[in-house]
Design an enzyme around this catalytic site. Structure first.
Site, PDB file in Angstrom:
ATOM      1  N   LYS A  25      63.126  17.284  11.730  1.00 21.32           N
ATOM      2  CA  LYS A  25      63.681  18.168  10.745  1.00 21.32           C
ATOM      3  C   LYS A  25      65.276  17.633  10.885  1.00 21.32           C
ATOM      4  CE  LYS A  25      60.883  21.874  10.358  1.00 21.32           C
ATOM      5  NZ  LYS A  25      60.487  23.362  10.539  1.00 21.32           N
ATOM      6  N   ARG A  79      54.805  22.846  16.865  1.00 20.79           N
ATOM      7  CA  ARG A  79      54.135  22.047  15.603  1.00 20.79           C
ATOM      8  C   ARG A  79      54.707  20.824  15.533  1.00 20.79           C
ATOM      9  NH1 ARG A  79      55.109  21.618  10.482  1.00 20.79           N
ATOM     10  NH2 ARG A  79      53.531  21.968   8.612  1.00 20.79           N
TER      11      ARG A  79
HETATM   12  N1  HH2 Z   1      57.773  23.577   9.113  1.00 27.00           N
HETATM   13  C1  HH2 Z   1      57.235  23.083   8.075  1.00 27.00           C
HETATM   14  C2  HH2 Z   1      56.297  23.516   7.373  1.00 27.00           C
HETATM   15  N2  HH2 Z   1      55.570  24.683   7.870  1.00 27.00           N
HETATM   16  N3  HH2 Z   1      55.159  26.184   9.562  1.00 27.00           N
HETATM   17  C3  HH2 Z   1      55.815  26.879  10.697  1.00 27.00           C
HETATM   18  N4  HH2 Z   1      55.187  27.991  11.118  1.00 27.00           N
HETATM   19  N5  HH2 Z   1      56.888  26.484  11.339  1.00 27.00           N
HETATM   20  C4  HH2 Z   1      57.651  25.357  10.699  1.00 27.00           C
HETATM   21  O1  HH2 Z   1      58.593  25.245  11.580  1.00 27.00           O
HETATM   22  C5  HH2 Z   1      57.316  24.521   9.522  1.00 27.00           C
HETATM   23  C6  HH2 Z   1      55.972  25.210   9.059  1.00 27.00           C
HETATM   24  C7  HH2 Z   1      58.312  21.963   7.589  1.00 27.00           C
HETATM   25  O2  HH2 Z   1      57.568  20.525   7.959  1.00 27.00           O
HETATM   26  P1  HH2 Z   1      56.574  19.809   7.195  1.00 27.00           P
HETATM   27  O3  HH2 Z   1      55.248  20.507   7.165  1.00 27.00           O
HETATM   28  O4  HH2 Z   1      56.248  18.474   7.995  1.00 27.00           O
HETATM   29  O5  HH2 Z   1      57.148  19.460   5.754  1.00 27.00           O
HETATM   30  P2  HH2 Z   1      56.929  19.933   4.473  1.00 27.00           P
HETATM   31  O6  HH2 Z   1      57.192  21.565   4.356  1.00 27.00           O
HETATM   32  O7  HH2 Z   1      57.915  19.082   3.624  1.00 27.00           O
HETATM   33  O8  HH2 Z   1      55.488  19.552   4.084  1.00 27.00           O
END
Ligand code: HH2
Length: 284
Positions: free
Chosen positions: A222, A256
């Site tokens: 992040k 995660r």
């Molecule tokens: N962060 C993201 C997405 N979902 N869910 C939870 N519970 N906690 C988090 O910190 C979280 C989440 C963002 O990361 P990522 O899925 O890699 O990116 P994107 O939202 O751009 O798909």
């Protein structure tokens, strides 16, 4: 806190950290957008993360990065369902990252064990959907919406406000019929938070343990890690692993992550030292 996280037919033990591997079936996720949009690529990646030691796979069809536009339930279902169907045989519990009740229902019909909701069951119909099921539920804090959340996030006391929000959403979920042992809580790193808010939350993560639920933390790759290291997203592996370990040290039970093998290695070292500190766990 309970000894297990109840997730449908799975009882996930909470005595050791759990690694949730991320599968983004999206064209626009912040770190891996477009890489796993094709079903076969996503499935291959999922199997690789399981081989690397993922305890849970979290599959999402909507990017929630700052500025991302919302994806309709139908489009999320179209992206996620073929991947879920192809992974029917896997032994690890599957989680779906969605806020939409329609997607939740389709995913539960397919047998997923966990619904991970960055909007903490705030979309109308989501609470009732979860009240009717038996899956694990992740309730996450976000200030604002992905479209606006990073424009000007403000808090008087970020740790207290995030804690108050999570407690209120937990209470709502329980009132809607979600048993407490099904609920994990997540402070939502990067969701309507400046770097200083993220750092403060990580430093005081232990305070949120008082809520009595397993804490899930997502810091992987992040922007706040970019702020701390000066590194672009594709060079945040070491920072991500360190952040996951710091979160675990502060009480997180589920991390995660995108980089499962490396996080596993770090946890193995941490766990070995933990066990050595427990006089009864090892022969001398
Ligand atoms: N962060 C993201 C997405 N979902 N869910 C939870 N519970 N906690 C988090 O910190 C979280 C989440 C963002 O990361 P990522 O899925 O890699 O990116 P994107 O939202 O751009 O798909």
């Amino acid at each position: 806190m309970t000894t297990h996280w109840h997730c449908g037919r799975f009882q996930l033990p909470l005595d050791r950290p759990l690694v949730m591997g991320v599968i983004n079936v999206t064209p626009d996720s912040f770190s891996d957008g477009g890489r796993y949009l094709a079903v076969d690529r996503a499935v291959e990646h999922a199997r690789q993360l399981i081989a690397e030691g993922a305890d849970i796979l979290d599959i999402g069809g909507e990017s929630t990065r700052p500025g991302a536009s919302q994806v309709s339930p139908a489009a999320q279902i179209e992206r996620v369902m073929p991947v879920l169907q192809a992974l029917r045989d896997v032994a690890v519990p599957l989680s779906v990252d969605t806020s939409e009740p329609e997607v939740m229902r389709a995913a539960l019909d397919e047998g997923v064990a966990i619904i991970n909701d960055v909007r903490a069951l705030g979309v109308p119909g989501a609470l009732a959907q979860m009240g009717r099921s038996d899956c694990g539920v992740v309730l996450m804090h976000m200030q604002g919406t992905p479209q606006t959340m990073q424009i000007d996030p403000r808090y008087d006391d970020v740790v207290r406000e995030v804690g108050d929000f999570l407690r209120a959403r937990r209470d709502e979920a329980v009132r809607a019929g979600v048993a407490p042992q099904r609920i994990a809580l997540d402070p939502g790193f990067g969701f309507g938070k400046r770097s200083v808010h993220n750092r403060r939350l990580l430093a005081h993560l232990g305070d949120l343990q008082a809520l009595g639920h397993p804490l899930l933390v997502g810091l992987s790759r992040k922007a706040s890690l970019g702020d701390m290291t000066g590194r672009p997203v594709e060079q945040r592996l070491v920072a991500s692993v360190v952040a996951a370990l710091l979160a675990i040290q502060a009480g997180a039970r589920i991390v995660r992550v995108h980089d499962v093998a490396e996080t596993r290695d770090a946890i193995s070292v941490w766990q070995a030292v933990q066990d050595a500190g427990d006089d009864n766990a090892l022969p001398s």
